[in-house]
Design a protein around this motif. Structure first.
Motif, PDB file in Angstrom:
ATOM      1  N   GLN A  31      41.300  22.327  49.207  1.00  0.00           N
ATOM      2  CA  GLN A  31      42.225  23.390  50.042  1.00  0.00           C
ATOM      3  C   GLN A  31      43.587  23.045  49.469  1.00  0.00           C
ATOM      4  OE1 GLN A  31      40.970  26.415  50.140  1.00  0.00           O
ATOM      5  NE2 GLN A  31      38.844  25.520  50.092  1.00  0.00           N
ATOM      6  N   SER A  32      43.970  22.099  50.039  1.00  0.00           N
ATOM      7  CA  SER A  32      45.260  21.397  49.784  1.00  0.00           C
ATOM      8  C   SER A  32      45.779  21.440  48.553  1.00  0.00           C
ATOM      9  CB  SER A  32      45.958  20.280  50.513  1.00  0.00           C
ATOM     10  OG  SER A  32      45.336  20.233  51.883  1.00  0.00           O
ATOM     11  N   TRP A  33      45.064  20.653  47.786  1.00  0.00           N
ATOM     12  CA  TRP A  33      45.321  20.718  46.199  1.00  0.00           C
ATOM     13  C   TRP A  33      45.242  21.875  45.566  1.00  0.00           C
ATOM     14  CZ3 TRP A  33      47.196  16.519  45.170  1.00  0.00           C
ATOM     15  CH2 TRP A  33      47.109  15.938  43.915  1.00  0.00           C
ATOM     16  N   GLY A  34      44.311  22.837  45.735  1.00  0.00           N
ATOM     17  CA  GLY A  34      44.794  24.265  45.265  1.00  0.00           C
ATOM     18  C   GLY A  34      46.031  24.746  45.650  1.00  0.00           C
ATOM     19  N   ALA A  35      46.168  24.701  46.768  1.00  0.00           N
ATOM     20  CA  ALA A  35      47.377  25.317  47.305  1.00  0.00           C
ATOM     21  C   ALA A  35      48.909  24.815  46.610  1.00  0.00           C
ATOM     22  CB  ALA A  35      47.585  25.496  48.903  1.00  0.00           C
ATOM     23  N   SER A  87      49.019  26.037  43.084  1.00  0.00           N
ATOM     24  CA  SER A  87      49.533  27.385  42.831  1.00  0.00           C
ATOM     25  C   SER A  87      51.168  27.454  42.979  1.00  0.00           C
ATOM     26  CB  SER A  87      48.807  28.467  43.929  1.00  0.00           C
ATOM     27  OG  SER A  87      48.863  28.174  45.148  1.00  0.00           O
ATOM     28  N   ASN A  88      51.725  26.667  43.605  1.00  0.00           N
ATOM     29  CA  ASN A  88      53.248  26.474  43.753  1.00  0.00           C
ATOM     30  C   ASN A  88      53.494  26.028  42.432  1.00  0.00           C
ATOM     31  OD1 ASN A  88      53.822  27.252  46.470  1.00  0.00           O
ATOM     32  ND2 ASN A  88      53.129  25.470  47.229  1.00  0.00           N
ATOM     33  N   ASN A 106      46.784  27.544  38.527  1.00  0.00           N
ATOM     34  CA  ASN A 106      46.308  28.592  39.346  1.00  0.00           C
ATOM     35  C   ASN A 106      45.310  27.977  40.527  1.00  0.00           C
ATOM     36  OD1 ASN A 106      43.365  28.868  39.039  1.00  0.00           O
ATOM     37  ND2 ASN A 106      43.943  30.013  37.118  1.00  0.00           N
ATOM     38  N   ARG A 107      44.931  28.411  41.602  1.00  0.00           N
ATOM     39  CA  ARG A 107      44.504  27.778  42.539  1.00  0.00           C
ATOM     40  C   ARG A 107      42.954  27.322  42.220  1.00  0.00           C
ATOM     41  NH1 ARG A 107      43.487  31.623  45.838  1.00  0.00           N
ATOM     42  NH2 ARG A 107      41.384  30.780  46.829  1.00  0.00           N
ATOM     43  N   THR A 108      42.354  28.117  41.736  1.00  0.00           N
ATOM     44  CA  THR A 108      40.996  27.854  41.345  1.00  0.00           C
ATOM     45  C   THR A 108      40.622  26.476  40.480  1.00  0.00           C
ATOM     46  OG1 THR A 108      40.078  30.121  41.455  1.00  0.00           O
ATOM     47  CG2 THR A 108      38.871  28.642  40.549  1.00  0.00           C
ATOM     48  N   GLN A 122      41.558  23.430  42.492  1.00  0.00           N
ATOM     49  CA  GLN A 122      40.346  23.484  43.390  1.00  0.00           C
ATOM     50  C   GLN A 122      39.254  22.556  42.659  1.00  0.00           C
ATOM     51  OE1 GLN A 122      39.303  27.035  45.068  1.00  0.00           O
ATOM     52  NE2 GLN A 122      40.788  26.640  46.859  1.00  0.00           N
TER      53      GLN A 122
END
Lengths: 174, 174
Positions: free
Chosen positions: B12-16, B19-20, B24-26, B29
């Motif tokens: 989850q954190s890596w995804g977040a 996105s910064n 993209n988040r996926t 992830q």
DNA sequence: AGTGAAATTCAGAACTAATTGAAAGTTCTA
DNA sequence: TAGAACTTTCAATTAGTTCTGAATTTCACT
């Protein structure tokens, strides 16, 4: 190329660049506009030059102030507020690094420290390999963080000189 | 913390984080998932573990391969493809730098070179100040580019050692 | 060359982020 | 303290991005 055209092109590219880096396009455009503006601009002027709404201009100007990239300027005897961008690009870059480091690297290091302390490191080999990955990551992120810290404390000449020396060494080694 | 929980938090954190940073988040992830997976995963497994569609998994896996962060692995006698992440985080970081440099710094330098040659540099002071800003920017961006180039050619130990030396100097100087 | 298992594509749906603009708030001047 | 000049807020809208899943294509094996 005419000056206005050049400015336009600069503003557009800067905006596009920003949006690849999690900074919204308008915010980057306003920043670019102020960077190349010879005088402080009012929000009316920003609105007009970028064709954006009052609310949008206001919001993004505030975000820029928040990032420490722009400051308000009062002209005496005027009610209206004017905005100026920090013109020293090195300082702009350092400011961006400081902010992102605070907002992003710090939480990542925190998260890595937390997940590292997972149960079962003594028996479960899968846990061990997970911990190894996380530690690896922690080392790199930590090194990068330390480096950036050094960089923001240093000045541009120091950086340029160091870079030069490193280049020379590269040549000798190869 | 349990292993599964830790993995979940990491993903989850890596995804977040991604996105910064315009990833993209996926995609981030999936990368995280593969990073901590002890074995290569099939796209079915990726889909199931992240609850995403076939199309999405496929698209992002391909993007990761494109970035050089993940590779396909064939198990003999199997039609199905498996995916593994590059586990050496230093290499991952360098790979990301190489990609972004190629995609972003190069066009910016190009743009700066173009707008720099604006008309009227001999008479108009506004043009002169514009050129000064642009040149300033060009210097910094160029330095950063050179530095990153050096960095990707170097290895992790070199970086750690250099960093160490710089730290020592800092202490002596202060 | 036929079959089925897996990979890929892509149009539209779902979601997220950015933007507008009118209303509310603030501050200055008289 | 009235009201003009300006700034800030925020609910509604618009624009942009990501995701889905059914349709299509590719591939390995017979």
């Amino acid at each position: 190329m005419k000056l206005d055209e050049a400015k336009e092109r600069f503003i557009q590219s800067w905006g596009a660049l920003g949006s690849n880096w999690g900074i919204n396009r308008t915010m980057a455009q306003i920043h670019a506009l102020l960077l190349v503006a010879p005088e402080p601009l009012s929000s009316e002027e920003v609105m007009a030059m970028l064709s954006i709404s009052r609310g949008n201009a206001n919001m993004n100007l505030r975000a820029l102030i928040d990032w420490g990239l722009v400051r308000k300027e009062h002209k005496s005897g005027e009610r209206r507020e004017y905005f100026v961008a920090e013109k020293d690009i090195w300082r702009v870059a350092m400011q961006v690094i400081v902010e992102r480091r605070k907002r992003e690297i710090a939480p990542v290091l925190q998260m890595l420290a937390e997940v590292r302390d997972v149960e079962g490191k003594d028996e479960n080999p899968e846990v061990q390999s997970f911990i190894a990955s996380v530690e690896n990551l922690d080392t790199i992120v930590g090194q990068a963080d330390a480096f950036l810290d050094l960089l923001v404390k240093a000045d541009q000449n120091w950086f340029a000189n160091t870079l030069l020396k490193l280049f020379k060494k590269e040549k000798v080694n190869s």
